[in-house]
Design a protein around this motif. Structure first.
Motif, PDB file in Angstrom:
ATOM      1  N   GLY A 161     -16.524  -5.376  17.000  1.00  0.00           N
ATOM      2  CA  GLY A 161     -15.923  -6.031  18.166  1.00  0.00           C
ATOM      3  C   GLY A 161     -16.201  -5.280  19.434  1.00  0.00           C
ATOM      4  O   GLY A 161     -16.165  -5.831  20.531  1.00  0.00           O
ATOM      5  N   ASN A 162     -16.471  -3.974  19.296  1.00  0.00           N
ATOM      6  CA  ASN A 162     -16.817  -3.139  20.454  1.00  0.00           C
ATOM      7  C   ASN A 162     -17.641  -1.941  19.971  1.00  0.00           C
ATOM      8  O   ASN A 162     -17.892  -1.801  18.767  1.00  0.00           O
ATOM      9  CB  ASN A 162     -15.547  -2.677  21.188  1.00  0.00           C
ATOM     10  CG  ASN A 162     -14.572  -1.991  20.240  1.00  0.00           C
ATOM     11  OD1 ASN A 162     -14.982  -1.292  19.299  1.00  0.00           O
ATOM     12  ND2 ASN A 162     -13.290  -2.198  20.456  1.00  0.00           N
ATOM     13  N   LEU A 163     -18.028  -1.086  20.920  1.00  0.00           N
ATOM     14  CA  LEU A 163     -18.905   0.035  20.586  1.00  0.00           C
ATOM     15  C   LEU A 163     -18.247   1.010  19.602  1.00  0.00           C
ATOM     16  O   LEU A 163     -18.908   1.555  18.714  1.00  0.00           O
ATOM     17  CB  LEU A 163     -19.310   0.753  21.891  1.00  0.00           C
ATOM     18  CG  LEU A 163     -20.678   1.419  21.925  1.00  0.00           C
ATOM     19  CD1 LEU A 163     -21.787   0.513  21.419  1.00  0.00           C
ATOM     20  CD2 LEU A 163     -20.985   1.909  23.341  1.00  0.00           C
ATOM     21  N   ALA A 164     -16.932   1.199  19.757  1.00  0.00           N
ATOM     22  CA  ALA A 164     -16.222   2.122  18.858  1.00  0.00           C
ATOM     23  C   ALA A 164     -16.295   1.615  17.413  1.00  0.00           C
ATOM     24  O   ALA A 164     -16.570   2.386  16.483  1.00  0.00           O
ATOM     25  CB  ALA A 164     -14.766   2.254  19.305  1.00  0.00           C
ATOM     26  N   SER A 165     -16.083   0.321  17.235  1.00  0.00           N
ATOM     27  CA  SER A 165     -16.149  -0.256  15.885  1.00  0.00           C
ATOM     28  C   SER A 165     -17.567  -0.177  15.336  1.00  0.00           C
ATOM     29  O   SER A 165     -17.771   0.065  14.141  1.00  0.00           O
ATOM     30  CB  SER A 165     -15.708  -1.721  15.900  1.00  0.00           C
ATOM     31  OG  SER A 165     -14.320  -1.803  16.022  1.00  0.00           O
ATOM     32  N   LEU A 166     -18.535  -0.400  16.201  1.00  0.00           N
ATOM     33  CA  LEU A 166     -19.934  -0.351  15.763  1.00  0.00           C
ATOM     34  C   LEU A 166     -20.286   1.033  15.229  1.00  0.00           C
ATOM     35  O   LEU A 166     -20.849   1.173  14.130  1.00  0.00           O
ATOM     36  CB  LEU A 166     -20.847  -0.724  16.941  1.00  0.00           C
ATOM     37  CG  LEU A 166     -22.345  -0.706  16.668  1.00  0.00           C
ATOM     38  CD1 LEU A 166     -22.997  -1.966  17.233  1.00  0.00           C
ATOM     39  CD2 LEU A 166     -23.021   0.517  17.277  1.00  0.00           C
ATOM     40  N   LYS A 167     -19.908   2.060  15.975  1.00  0.00           N
ATOM     41  CA  LYS A 167     -20.203   3.426  15.528  1.00  0.00           C
ATOM     42  C   LYS A 167     -19.463   3.750  14.232  1.00  0.00           C
ATOM     43  O   LYS A 167     -20.013   4.350  13.313  1.00  0.00           O
ATOM     44  CB  LYS A 167     -19.822   4.429  16.632  1.00  0.00           C
ATOM     45  CG  LYS A 167     -20.769   4.348  17.826  1.00  0.00           C
ATOM     46  CD  LYS A 167     -20.394   5.322  18.924  1.00  0.00           C
ATOM     47  CE  LYS A 167     -21.400   5.196  20.081  1.00  0.00           C
ATOM     48  NZ  LYS A 167     -21.032   6.000  21.248  1.00  0.00           N
ATOM     49  N   THR A 168     -18.205   3.321  14.192  1.00  0.00           N
ATOM     50  CA  THR A 168     -17.396   3.547  12.988  1.00  0.00           C
ATOM     51  C   THR A 168     -18.052   2.891  11.773  1.00  0.00           C
ATOM     52  O   THR A 168     -18.169   3.505  10.705  1.00  0.00           O
ATOM     53  CB  THR A 168     -15.988   2.947  13.181  1.00  0.00           C
ATOM     54  OG1 THR A 168     -15.422   3.494  14.367  1.00  0.00           O
ATOM     55  CG2 THR A 168     -15.089   3.243  12.009  1.00  0.00           C
ATOM     56  N   ALA A 169     -18.487   1.639  11.951  1.00  0.00           N
ATOM     57  CA  ALA A 169     -19.097   0.911  10.830  1.00  0.00           C
ATOM     58  C   ALA A 169     -20.347   1.628  10.337  1.00  0.00           C
ATOM     59  O   ALA A 169     -20.522   1.827   9.128  1.00  0.00           O
ATOM     60  CB  ALA A 169     -19.436  -0.519  11.265  1.00  0.00           C
ATOM     61  N   LEU A 170     -21.194   2.030  11.268  1.00  0.00           N
ATOM     62  CA  LEU A 170     -22.447   2.680  10.869  1.00  0.00           C
ATOM     63  C   LEU A 170     -22.177   4.029  10.208  1.00  0.00           C
ATOM     64  O   LEU A 170     -22.789   4.370   9.187  1.00  0.00           O
ATOM     65  CB  LEU A 170     -23.371   2.835  12.075  1.00  0.00           C
ATOM     66  CG  LEU A 170     -23.877   1.502  12.670  1.00  0.00           C
ATOM     67  CD1 LEU A 170     -24.642   1.748  13.963  1.00  0.00           C
ATOM     68  CD2 LEU A 170     -24.748   0.732  11.668  1.00  0.00           C
ATOM     69  N   ASN A 171     -21.229   4.777  10.761  1.00  0.00           N
ATOM     70  CA  ASN A 171     -20.899   6.081  10.162  1.00  0.00           C
ATOM     71  C   ASN A 171     -20.275   5.925   8.784  1.00  0.00           C
ATOM     72  O   ASN A 171     -20.427   6.792   7.924  1.00  0.00           O
ATOM     73  CB  ASN A 171     -19.942   6.865  11.072  1.00  0.00           C
ATOM     74  CG  ASN A 171     -20.629   7.282  12.359  1.00  0.00           C
ATOM     75  OD1 ASN A 171     -21.866   7.312  12.429  1.00  0.00           O
ATOM     76  ND2 ASN A 171     -19.846   7.570  13.387  1.00  0.00           N
ATOM     77  N   ALA A 172     -19.567   4.816   8.574  1.00  0.00           N
ATOM     78  CA  ALA A 172     -18.893   4.610   7.281  1.00  0.00           C
ATOM     79  C   ALA A 172     -19.817   3.992   6.237  1.00  0.00           C
ATOM     80  O   ALA A 172     -19.411   3.764   5.103  1.00  0.00           O
ATOM     81  CB  ALA A 172     -17.657   3.735   7.477  1.00  0.00           C
ATOM     82  N   GLY A 173     -21.059   3.686   6.634  1.00  0.00           N
ATOM     83  CA  GLY A 173     -22.022   3.247   5.623  1.00  0.00           C
ATOM     84  C   GLY A 173     -22.525   1.826   5.730  1.00  0.00           C
ATOM     85  O   GLY A 173     -23.161   1.323   4.787  1.00  0.00           O
ATOM     86  N   ALA A 174     -22.281   1.166   6.850  1.00  0.00           N
ATOM     87  CA  ALA A 174     -22.825  -0.194   7.000  1.00  0.00           C
ATOM     88  C   ALA A 174     -24.347  -0.126   7.084  1.00  0.00           C
ATOM     89  O   ALA A 174     -24.899   0.812   7.661  1.00  0.00           O
ATOM     90  CB  ALA A 174     -22.268  -0.835   8.264  1.00  0.00           C
ATOM     91  N   ASP A 175     -25.018  -1.108   6.489  1.00  0.00           N
ATOM     92  CA  ASP A 175     -26.473  -1.199   6.620  1.00  0.00           C
ATOM     93  C   ASP A 175     -26.851  -1.951   7.897  1.00  0.00           C
ATOM     94  O   ASP A 175     -27.939  -1.806   8.411  1.00  0.00           O
ATOM     95  CB  ASP A 175     -27.080  -1.961   5.436  1.00  0.00           C
ATOM     96  CG  ASP A 175     -26.819  -1.252   4.127  1.00  0.00           C
ATOM     97  OD1 ASP A 175     -27.134  -0.044   4.047  1.00  0.00           O
ATOM     98  OD2 ASP A 175     -26.284  -1.887   3.203  1.00  0.00           O
ATOM     99  N   ALA A 176     -25.936  -2.799   8.310  1.00  0.00           N
ATOM    100  CA  ALA A 176     -26.194  -3.620   9.491  1.00  0.00           C
ATOM    101  C   ALA A 176     -24.863  -4.003  10.117  1.00  0.00           C
ATOM    102  O   ALA A 176     -23.826  -3.995   9.446  1.00  0.00           O
ATOM    103  CB  ALA A 176     -26.970  -4.876   9.105  1.00  0.00           C
ATOM    104  N   VAL A 177     -24.916  -4.312  11.412  1.00  0.00           N
ATOM    105  CA  VAL A 177     -23.705  -4.758  12.112  1.00  0.00           C
ATOM    106  C   VAL A 177     -23.992  -6.064  12.836  1.00  0.00           C
ATOM    107  O   VAL A 177     -25.137  -6.349  13.178  1.00  0.00           O
ATOM    108  CB  VAL A 177     -23.209  -3.709  13.144  1.00  0.00           C
ATOM    109  CG1 VAL A 177     -22.588  -2.516  12.468  1.00  0.00           C
ATOM    110  CG2 VAL A 177     -24.338  -3.295  14.080  1.00  0.00           C
TER     111      VAL A 177
END
Lengths: 333, 289
Positions: free
Chosen positions: A8-24
């Motif tokens: 939903g925002n940059l903070a969530s994007l970074k969190t998702a990628l750091n937590a192991g998302a392959d894509a956002v």
């Protein structure tokens, strides 16, 4: 199998990628996407930053332009496509025929994913979008049973993405007018489902009344765990039952952890986590559980079993703290 | 502007359906849509029964369109759809983009029903290039929307507005009627046959809100745009659709634009039925302006 997470925002994007998302996946800060809540989404500048950050991590970033352009205002949607093409987005998620046409003819090398809002549930629909606009992937609405997903996967001309976790939308997405019937705002044209400005809670004699544009959607005790108020998860009476019940569905979230092996066997390429409107804490929790589950499966497919601690962690961030397999399970239907 | 009769959205016993379409055959209605659009588990009438009805209606001078299922899930449903599309005689109403593909593949003309997402002229033109002859405006759109779409240039396709009846609002995999009766979808006993106009759902303040019709959710209030006739004519709307819910719908459709009777029909209706016109005026669908 790709783990695709909401940002939903940059903070969530970074969190998702750091937590192991392959894509956002994410949207622009206007009505070109169906989650146009205040305080959410990306300006073109933020989108640029998001794309750069994601690329640096070696991950993928998809832009949703999943509302339908309004007559006379099409320019805004076409501009969104132009911005995506010039920002190095990995794919566009779209539903409208005219937008798919525009993107396909102007940017033939930009991959297109068919949004769930297009409500494509069958071979004919997938063939049409493939033949006409060369879509690479389609997101399936949350109305198919696991067997139907499997059947479709055997014949589909495009890759399939399914919803794996998050709020349970029980209607064929993109073809539901319940929100506009009550509030006048449609998710299809840029308003979100049950826009917050129409929601009102009232406390009265130990009960909580939930209203949507003044229509009483639900009545509950003050302590009851409630989900976000939507028409389909309200409690109503009928001519033959004066006791209010969840006639359509109770507040609950979709959780397909137990279906992971079946989804993998059906060659589903991407597992989508719902919730661009949710907090970075939600994104962190859900992404990390799913990362562990997918890795556990990939390391030893035959021994995979859903762990209780994963389900417990997911229940905490679920609507009404309960989860379901929804339409994937025939008995739910 | 002419009046059309939309497909029957409810599950009625076969004899009642036949009786209904006999009344339609005797009416003045020029255009009739026919077929099961909600649930493939409803088997009171089969493909051949619908074709028989279509022939009977055509023999009485009606233009007939075969309406297809709105939510296609199982491969068997797609196979059945292709059979409907390839009927050799009648145009189809595509209620899913899969039906558009089936018609396009065979180079056949089609009508786009109200559950196909049509939200702008460019998309409509695309569909026209694939064979779309007419489209039914999605129910949540307005007069203002339609004006913007068809006022700049005369479209090459016809326009139909869902003008009267309970509105189709949503489709789900779940059968709400079966669930309400404590049955599963796979053993539903076609229980929706017991609610000839769907099952009315009210809020806890006794406000009628929805109508459950198997996997479909409809509006509790009936849309009524009959007083908008002049506007629609001026704009260039070709058909005013009446969505049937009883034998009276045929009567209503028949007399809708017949000055003398119109007032009488409207008065009768007001006593028994909640009506709305919000969508047409860019408001919440259930509201009345």
């Amino acid at each position: 199998m790709e783990l695709l997470c909401p940002a939903g925002n940059l903070a969530s994007l970074k969190t998702a990628l750091n937590a192991g998302a392959d894509a956002v996946y994410l949207g622009l800060k206007n009505d070109t996407n169906a989650r146009s809540f205040a305080g959410l989404n990306f300006t073109p500048k933020k989108l640029q930053q998001a794309a750069e950050y994601t690329k640096k991590q070696g991950k993928k970033i998809f832009l949703t332009i999943n509302t339908f352009p309004k007559p006379g205002e099409e320019k805004r949607w076409y501009e969104a496509v132009d911005i995506a093409a010039n920002t190095g987005i990995d794919a566009l998620i779209m539903a409208d025929l005219s937008l798919l046409d525009y993107a396909h003819s102007h940017y033939p090398h930009l991959p297109l994913h068919l949004s769930v809002q297009a409500s494509a549930t069958n071979l004919g629909a997938l063939k049409l979008y493939k033949e006409e606009f060369n879509i690479e992937r389609a997101v399936l609405p949350r109305v198919l049973s696991m067997k139907q997903v499997r059947d479709l996967s055997k014949v589909t001309p495009v890759d399939l993405e399914v919803f794996a976790f998050g709020s349970l939308c029980i209607m064929a997405e993109g073809r539901c007018h319940l929100s506009s019937y009550v509030t006048g705002q449609s998710p299809n044209t840029g308003g979100s489902c049950s826009p917050a400005k129409h929601v009102r809670w009232q406390e009265k004699e130990g009960t909580r009344l939930t209203r949507l544009n003044e229509v009483l959607i639900d009545k509950s005790s003050i302590n009851e765990q409630m989900g976000y108020p939507v028409v389909c998860k309200g409690r109503y009476t009928t001519q033959d039952n004066s006791e209010p019940t969840h006639l359509l569905e109770s507040p609950t979230s979709l959780n397909t952890l137990s279906l992971l092996p079946e989804l993998a066997k059906a060659k589903v390429v991407s597992l989508k986590i719902e919730g661009r409107q949710r907090s970075p804490a939600y994104v962190e929790q859900v992404t990390s559980v799913w990362r562990r589950a997918i890795d556990t499966y990939l390391n030893n497919p035959t021994q995979y079993r859903t762990r209780d601690e994963w389900n417990r962690a997911l229940s905490k961030v679920s609507e009404g703290q309960t989860t379901t397999l929804g339409a994937y399970e025939r008995i739910w239907q | 502007m002419k009046v059309s009769l939309g497909p029957l959205l409810y599950c009625w016993p076969k004899e009642k359906v036949i009786e209904f379409y006999q009344a339609v055959a005797n009416s003045q209605l020029p255009l009739v849509y026919l077929g099961e659009t909600i649930c493939s588990r409803r088997r009171e009438l089969k493909f051949t029964d619908y074709m028989d009805l279509a022939h009977m209606l055509r023999a009485s001078g009606k233009e007939v369109v075969i309406s297809t299922l709105a939510l296609l899930e199982a491969p068997s449903e797609y196979t059945e759809l292709k059979k409907q599309v390839d009927n050799g005689e009648f145009t189809i109403e595509a209620n899913d983009i899969g039906a558009v593909q089936a018609a396009k593949e065979l180079g056949l003309p089609f009508i786009c029903g109200p559950t196909v997402n049509n939200y702008n002229l460019a998309s409509l033109k695309k569909l026209h290039s694939w064979g779309m002859q007419r489209f039914v405006m999605p129910v949540e759109l307005s007069k203002h929307w339609l004006d913007k779409v068809i006022s700049t240039e005369t479209p090459a396709f016809e326009v139909e507005v869902f003008g009267h009846g309970f509105m189709p609002l949503a489709l789900s995999a779940r059968c709400f009627t079966a669930r309400h009766k404590g049955l599963t979808k796979d053993k539903c006993q076609t229980i929706c046959i017991s609610n000839s106009k769907g099952l009315l759902a009210q809020t806890q303040e006794s406000e009628p809100l929805l109508r459950l019709n198997g996997i479909q959710t409809q509006s509790a209030a009936s849309i009524d745009l009959s007083s908008e006739k002049a506007d629609m004519e001026r704009m260039g709307v070709d058909y005013f659709r009446v969505s049937p819910s009883s034998l009276r719908s045929v009567e209503l459709a028949d007399t809708l634009f017949d000055g003398e009777h119109q007032r009488q029909v409207k008065q009768e209706k007001r006593e028994s039925e909640l009506s709305c016109n919000g969508y047409w005026h860019q408001q919440a669908g259930f509201s009345t302006l």
